[in-house]
Design a protein around this motif. Structure first.
Motif, PDB file in Angstrom:
ATOM      1  N   THR A 243       0.865  -1.182   0.000  1.00 31.72           N
ATOM      2  CA  THR A 243       0.000   0.000   0.000  1.00 31.72           C
ATOM      3  C   THR A 243       0.897   1.225   0.000  1.00 31.72           C
ATOM      4  N   LYS A 244       0.678   2.113  -0.961  1.00 26.52           N
ATOM      5  CA  LYS A 244       1.390   3.392  -0.983  1.00 26.52           C
ATOM      6  C   LYS A 244       0.470   4.454  -0.396  1.00 26.52           C
ATOM      7  N   LEU A 245       0.971   5.215   0.575  1.00 30.88           N
ATOM      8  CA  LEU A 245       0.192   6.250   1.239  1.00 30.88           C
ATOM      9  C   LEU A 245       0.683   7.630   0.813  1.00 30.88           C
ATOM     10  N   TYR A 246      -0.248   8.445   0.317  1.00 27.12           N
ATOM     11  CA  TYR A 246       0.055   9.809  -0.114  1.00 27.12           C
ATOM     12  C   TYR A 246      -0.766  10.785   0.727  1.00 27.12           C
ATOM     13  N   ARG A 247      -0.169  11.943   1.019  1.00 26.98           N
ATOM     14  CA  ARG A 247      -0.898  13.081   1.586  1.00 26.98           C
ATOM     15  C   ARG A 247      -0.643  14.278   0.683  1.00 26.98           C
ATOM     16  N   LYS A 248      -1.746  14.925   0.268  1.00 27.57           N
ATOM     17  CA  LYS A 248      -1.643  16.027  -0.701  1.00 27.57           C
ATOM     18  C   LYS A 248      -0.788  15.620  -1.900  1.00 27.57           C
ATOM     19  N   ASP A 249      -0.995  14.400  -2.387  1.00 25.19           N
ATOM     20  CA  ASP A 249      -0.319  13.837  -3.557  1.00 25.19           C
ATOM     21  C   ASP A 249       1.187  13.658  -3.375  1.00 25.19           C
ATOM     22  N   LYS A 250       1.671  13.766  -2.152  1.00 24.28           N
ATOM     23  CA  LYS A 250       3.081  13.508  -1.856  1.00 24.28           C
ATOM     24  C   LYS A 250       3.205  12.132  -1.221  1.00 24.28           C
ATOM     25  N   LEU A 251       4.092  11.279  -1.792  1.00 26.83           N
ATOM     26  CA  LEU A 251       4.292   9.946  -1.230  1.00 26.83           C
ATOM     27  C   LEU A 251       4.879  10.049   0.172  1.00 26.83           C
ATOM     28  N   ILE A 252       4.188   9.460   1.127  1.00 27.93           N
ATOM     29  CA  ILE A 252       4.663   9.455   2.508  1.00 27.93           C
ATOM     30  C   ILE A 252       5.479   8.202   2.776  1.00 27.93           C
ATOM     31  N   CYS A 253       4.872   7.041   2.518  1.00 31.21           N
ATOM     32  CA  CYS A 253       5.575   5.784   2.772  1.00 31.21           C
ATOM     33  C   CYS A 253       4.899   4.664   1.989  1.00 31.21           C
ATOM     34  N   THR A 254       5.570   3.521   1.976  1.00 31.49           N
ATOM     35  CA  THR A 254       5.034   2.318   1.346  1.00 31.49           C
ATOM     36  C   THR A 254       4.989   1.207   2.385  1.00 31.49           C
ATOM     37  N   PHE A 255       3.832   0.600   2.538  1.00 26.64           N
ATOM     38  CA  PHE A 255       3.659  -0.541   3.439  1.00 26.64           C
ATOM     39  C   PHE A 255       3.819  -1.829   2.630  1.00 26.64           C
ATOM     40  N   THR A 256       4.648  -2.739   3.130  1.00 26.19           N
ATOM     41  CA  THR A 256       4.854  -4.039   2.500  1.00 26.19           C
ATOM     42  C   THR A 256       4.465  -5.115   3.499  1.00 26.19           C
ATOM     43  N   TYR A 257       3.801  -6.173   3.010  1.00 22.26           N
ATOM     44  CA  TYR A 257       3.219  -7.176   3.906  1.00 22.26           C
ATOM     45  C   TYR A 257       3.976  -8.493   3.828  1.00 22.26           C
ATOM     46  N   GLN A 258       4.128  -9.105   4.978  1.00 19.93           N
ATOM     47  CA  GLN A 258       4.811 -10.387   5.097  1.00 19.93           C
ATOM     48  C   GLN A 258       3.817 -11.428   5.611  1.00 19.93           C
ATOM     49  N   TYR A 259       3.874 -12.632   5.019  1.00 22.65           N
ATOM     50  CA  TYR A 259       2.923 -13.689   5.371  1.00 22.65           C
ATOM     51  C   TYR A 259       3.665 -14.970   5.742  1.00 22.65           C
ATOM     52  N   LEU A 260       2.995 -15.790   6.518  1.00 26.43           N
ATOM     53  CA  LEU A 260       3.479 -17.119   6.850  1.00 26.43           C
ATOM     54  C   LEU A 260       2.312 -18.077   6.619  1.00 26.43           C
ATOM     55  N   ARG A 261       2.459 -18.910   5.589  1.00 32.79           N
ATOM     56  CA  ARG A 261       1.400 -19.859   5.204  1.00 32.79           C
ATOM     57  C   ARG A 261       0.057 -19.147   5.027  1.00 32.79           C
ATOM     58  N   GLY A 262       0.102 -18.008   4.353  1.00 34.38           N
ATOM     59  CA  GLY A 262      -1.109 -17.280   4.021  1.00 34.38           C
ATOM     60  C   GLY A 262      -1.652 -16.391   5.114  1.00 34.38           C
ATOM     61  N   LYS A 263      -1.059 -16.393   6.297  1.00 30.43           N
ATOM     62  CA  LYS A 263      -1.508 -15.556   7.409  1.00 30.43           C
ATOM     63  C   LYS A 263      -0.557 -14.372   7.565  1.00 30.43           C
ATOM     64  N   ILE A 264      -1.116 -13.214   7.887  1.00 31.51           N
ATOM     65  CA  ILE A 264      -0.280 -12.027   8.021  1.00 31.51           C
ATOM     66  C   ILE A 264       0.742 -12.209   9.135  1.00 31.51           C
ATOM     67  N   LYS A 265       1.993 -11.946   8.815  1.00 30.97           N
ATOM     68  CA  LYS A 265       3.074 -12.028   9.798  1.00 30.97           C
ATOM     69  C   LYS A 265       3.453 -10.647  10.295  1.00 30.97           C
ATOM     70  N   GLY A 266       3.312  -9.645   9.422  1.00 36.57           N
ATOM     71  CA  GLY A 266       3.645  -8.295   9.840  1.00 36.57           C
ATOM     72  C   GLY A 266       3.692  -7.349   8.656  1.00 36.57           C
ATOM     73  N   THR A 267       3.836  -6.056   8.976  1.00 33.30           N
ATOM     74  CA  THR A 267       3.918  -4.995   7.981  1.00 33.30           C
ATOM     75  C   THR A 267       5.181  -4.193   8.217  1.00 33.30           C
ATOM     76  N   VAL A 268       5.822  -3.800   7.149  1.00 29.04           N
ATOM     77  CA  VAL A 268       7.004  -2.931   7.206  1.00 29.04           C
ATOM     78  C   VAL A 268       6.672  -1.653   6.444  1.00 29.04           C
ATOM     79  N   ALA A 269       6.978  -0.504   7.044  1.00 27.99           N
ATOM     80  CA  ALA A 269       6.779   0.787   6.385  1.00 27.99           C
ATOM     81  C   ALA A 269       8.137   1.375   6.020  1.00 27.99           C
ATOM     82  N   ARG A 270       8.264   1.806   4.769  1.00 28.09           N
ATOM     83  CA  ARG A 270       9.500   2.430   4.303  1.00 28.09           C
ATOM     84  C   ARG A 270       9.190   3.785   3.692  1.00 28.09           C
TER      85      ARG A 270
END
Length: 336
Positions: A269-296
């Protein structure tokens, strides 16, 4: 199919499907689930295209009773119910609800002399009571109230007031959260899909929404403020939300862009405020279940980690909007 913006109480979840414990004799796939005044469901509309978006797979036994209904997303089963019948009765007396293959609820049903549901209990997988819902039927209007099985220190009563057509099909539903908020939905009688919504805070009208579909698959949601001005749009492809745009009264704006892997799991998920990129969330899974999210950040620098959570939005300090303490925040200070 889940309705737009609906509070997902157990009452709403289980009305999506029916099933049973006899040997299946037929299997059909449908696009639409129509809610009946009796509390049961009627299925209609064979999907026109491949199983994109949401669909419902229905199995019946030799007595033509529904024995299993699975909810599908892009052809993948996400949940199903197993219903139990007493002898040759045509209506189920209880059922089990499964999500991702695991038993979630055991659910007995009480009915009136007409066979209408008047009470539904929700017990966990061990049989321990969790909640129950009562249904009061008055002509073409049904009021459903959700109750906690055990007293709680603080609860907000949730209730639905549902209105049915002369055919007994849902056409309108008010979802009331105590005296705090009301969400008033209009439904297409032929598809069971929400076409619009009006929002109220107490008795004050605060906004509305309109929903568009293609072959029963979500295409576009539009949101309006109390003056009728468009202030938000959600776009979908194959039933998956690909973008969300909001404009706020103070002139601020927010945009999210979503991507998915081939199985339909959220990828970024890319998050923008006033059309400015704030950060990108990337998702990690283990056997199809969410393991966590990293924001960069915009340059790829590590800004935050959210173990065990799927995060798509944050406040200005990087915490999920629904939990101001969650996350390991590496970027100090305001993110925008």
């Amino acid at each position: 199919m889940p309705r737009k913006g609906l509070l997902l109480t157990p009452t709403i979840v289980v009305l999506l499907c029916l099933s049973g414990n006899a040997a299946a004799q037929s299997v059909h796939t449908y696009r639409y689930s129509l809610e009946l005044k009796s509390g049961e469901s009627q299925f209609t509309g064979e999907p026109r295209a491949s199983l994109r978006g949401k669909a419902i797979r229905v199995k019946k036994d030799s007595l033509d009773r529904i024995v299993q209904v699975s909810t599908l997303t892009n052809g993948k089963t996400t949940g199903y119910n197993v219903y139990h019948y007493s002898g040759n009765e045509i209506l189920p007396s209880s059922y089990d609800y499964f999500s991702d293959g695991k038993l979630v609820f055991k659910i007995p049903i009480q009915r009136n002399a007409n066979g209408d549901r008047i009470r539904v209990d929700y017990n966990d997988s061990s049989g321990e009571p969790v909640s129950y819902s009562t249904r009061s039927i008055n002509g073409d209007v049904v009021e459903t109230i959700d109750h906690q099985a055990k007293p709680a220190f603080f609860t907000i009563e949730t209730r639905e007031v549902s209105y049915y057509s002369p055919k007994g099909l849902l056409v309108r539903q008010e979802n009331r959260v105590g005296s705090v908020a009301t969400f008033d939905f209009a439904f297409d009688e032929m598809t069971g899909l929400a076409t619009s919504r009006k929002d109220f805070a107490g008795d004050k009208f605060t906004g509305s929404a309109k929903y568009s579909y293609d072959d029963g698959v979500s295409l576009r949601d539009e949101f309006f403020d109390s003056a009728g001005t468009l202030n938000g749009v959600d776009q979908y492809e194959n039933g998956l939300k690909t973008s969300s745009q909001r404009t706020f009264s103070d002139g601020d704006s927010k945009r999210q862009v979503f991507t998915y892997d081939p199985t339909g799991l959220a990828k970024t998920t890319k998050l923008y405020r006033k059309d400015k990129l704030i950060c990108t969330f990337t998702y990690q899974y283990l056997r199809g279940k969410i393991k966590g999210t990293v924001a960069r950040g915009p340059a790829g620098e590590l800004w935050a980690e959210y173990p065990g959570l799927l995060v798509q939005d944050v406040d200005s300090k990087g915490h999920p909007e629904d939990d101001s303490d969650a996350g390991v925040i590496h970027k100090a200070g305001a993110w925008w």
